[in-house]
Write an enzyme that holds these catalytic residues in place. Structure first.
Site, short mmCIF file in Angstrom:
data_model
loop_
_atom_site.label_atom_id
_atom_site.label_comp_id
_atom_site.label_asym_id
_atom_site.label_seq_id
_atom_site.Cartn_x
_atom_site.Cartn_y
_atom_site.Cartn_z
CB SER A 155 42.93 32.12 36.15
OG SER A 155 44.03 31.32 36.54
CD GLU A 206 48.44 29.43 46.41
OE1 GLU A 206 48.70 30.39 47.16
OE2 GLU A 206 48.18 29.58 45.20
CD GLU A 225 40.39 30.71 45.79
OE1 GLU A 225 40.62 31.74 45.16
OE2 GLU A 225 41.17 30.23 46.62
CG ASN A 261 45.64 35.36 48.51
OD1 ASN A 261 46.52 35.81 49.25
ND2 ASN A 261 45.50 34.06 48.26
CD1 TRP A 262 47.16 41.70 47.21
CD2 TRP A 262 48.57 42.94 48.43
NE1 TRP A 262 46.71 42.99 47.18
CE2 TRP A 262 47.56 43.78 47.91
CE3 TRP A 262 49.56 43.51 49.22
CZ2 TRP A 262 47.51 45.15 48.16
CZ3 TRP A 262 49.52 44.88 49.48
CH2 TRP A 262 48.52 45.69 48.95
CE LYS A 263 47.58 33.34 45.28
NZ LYS A 263 47.51 32.19 44.38
N GLY A 284 44.08 36.36 42.90
CA GLY A 284 45.49 36.23 43.25
C GLY A 284 46.33 37.12 42.35
N GLY A 285 46.84 36.55 41.27
CA GLY A 285 47.78 37.25 40.38
C GLY A 285 47.31 38.64 39.97
N GLY A 332 46.12 30.27 39.69
CA GLY A 332 47.47 30.61 39.22
C GLY A 332 47.88 29.90 37.94
CG HIS A 385 44.38 29.94 49.46
ND1 HIS A 385 45.28 29.27 48.67
CD2 HIS A 385 43.82 30.89 48.68
CE1 HIS A 385 45.27 29.80 47.45
NE2 HIS A 385 44.39 30.79 47.43
C1 PEP Z 1 43.90 32.55 44.71
O1 PEP Z 1 45.02 32.25 45.06
O2 PEP Z 1 43.00 32.62 45.55
C2 PEP Z 1 43.66 32.83 43.29
C3 PEP Z 1 42.44 32.86 42.86
O3 PEP Z 1 44.79 33.02 42.49
P1 PEP Z 1 44.80 33.43 40.93
O4 PEP Z 1 43.82 34.55 40.75
O5 PEP Z 1 46.20 33.84 40.68
O6 PEP Z 1 44.39 32.21 40.17
#
Ligand code: PEP
Length: 251
Positions: free
Chosen positions: A213, A98, A168, A10-12, A234-235, A174, A96
């Site tokens: 994470s 966010e 999640e 997920n590049w956000k 994500g990251g 994040g 999600h």
């Molecule tokens: C996400 O936003 O779905 C996620 C898992 O982010 P991160 O890996 O950065 O925690």
């Protein structure tokens, strides 16, 4: 039936079209030999078309980060499931945290989004997970069950079978704080158990991803758990080395 691993990035709100194409070129190089994993990337809307073209004939599938449930109409600023399918998306994130935190999306609307995605032939990746406050109040299982029920409400069992679930924990997204493999496995098993009440075979076949994470150095242990069938990243999906490192992390 063995469930196929899925690693989804997920590049956000990251990557211009140029940057996205550069990342895709590196991913194609690093992942060209991978056969036993469904690899998915979710760029921002502006890069979907170009990335879709750039991953044709590759083992990478395209996903969107969000959709609206109407097909068309006076809904400024939104994008519909048929539009996503047209540019090559095969999957779409739904609900999600966010989106819920910053854009007032609700659990009820997750169900509508999932339904619209399925109607257009897209697989929804339904995101669920508790906040830290809810975990500390021992409400994790209750909250996750409620979110799961809302997301698949109104779907036929055949439609449920096409969904991917992403567990999640909000406190792990994040933040660098990752759920322990045992903590994650406990919730994944409970999610599968709840799906089993609908249909045993469907519950067994469905992919349940962990998100929060996940990195190359903690992925193998998480992915080694019985009910963890992949990751939503994500990251660590923003560089080719770390994303490919997760895809290749299994023991
Ligand atoms: C996400 O936003 O779905 C996620 C898992 O982010 P991160 O890996 O950065 O925690």
């Amino acid at each position: 039936m063995a469930r196929k691993l899925m690693i989804a990035g997920n590049w956000k709100l990251n990557k211009t079209v140029g940057e996205a194409l550069e990342l895709v070129r590196d991913l194609r190089r690093l992942l060209s030999q991978v056969r036993d994993c469904e690899i998915v990337i979710a760029p921002p809307y502006t890069a979907l078309y170009a990335v879709g073209k750039a991953i044709e004939d590759s083992p990478i599938d395209l996903a969107a980060q969000e959709l609206f449930w109407e097909d068309s109409g006076a809904y400024t600023g939104t994008v519909s499931a048929p539009m996503l399918a047209e540019v090559g998306c095969k999957l779409v994130l739904v609900g999600h945290s966010e989106r819920r935190q910053f854009f007032n999306e609700t659990l009820e609307s997750s169900g509508k989004r999932a339904k619209a995605a399925l109607k257009a032939g897209l697989r929804p990746i339904l995101c669920i997970g508790e906040t830290l406050k809810e975990r500390e109040a021992n409400r994790t299982m209750e909250v996750v069950a409620e979110q799961l029920d809302a997301g698949i409400q109104g779907l036929s069992i055949k439609e449920v079978a096409r969904c991917v679930i992403a567990y999640e924990p909000v406190w792990a997204i994040g933040t660098g704080k990752v759920a322990t493999p045992a903590q994650a496995q406990e919730v994944h098993a409970a999610i599968r158990e709840r799906l089993r009440a609908k249909d045993n075979g469907v519950a067994e076949s469905m992919q349940i991803l962990y998100g929060g994470s996940m990195k190359p150095d903690n992925a193998a242990e998480l992915l080694g758990q019985a009910d963890i069938d992949g990751g939503l990243i994500g990251g660590a999906s923003l560089t080719a080395e770390s994303f490919a490192g997760i895809v290749k992390a299994r023991k």
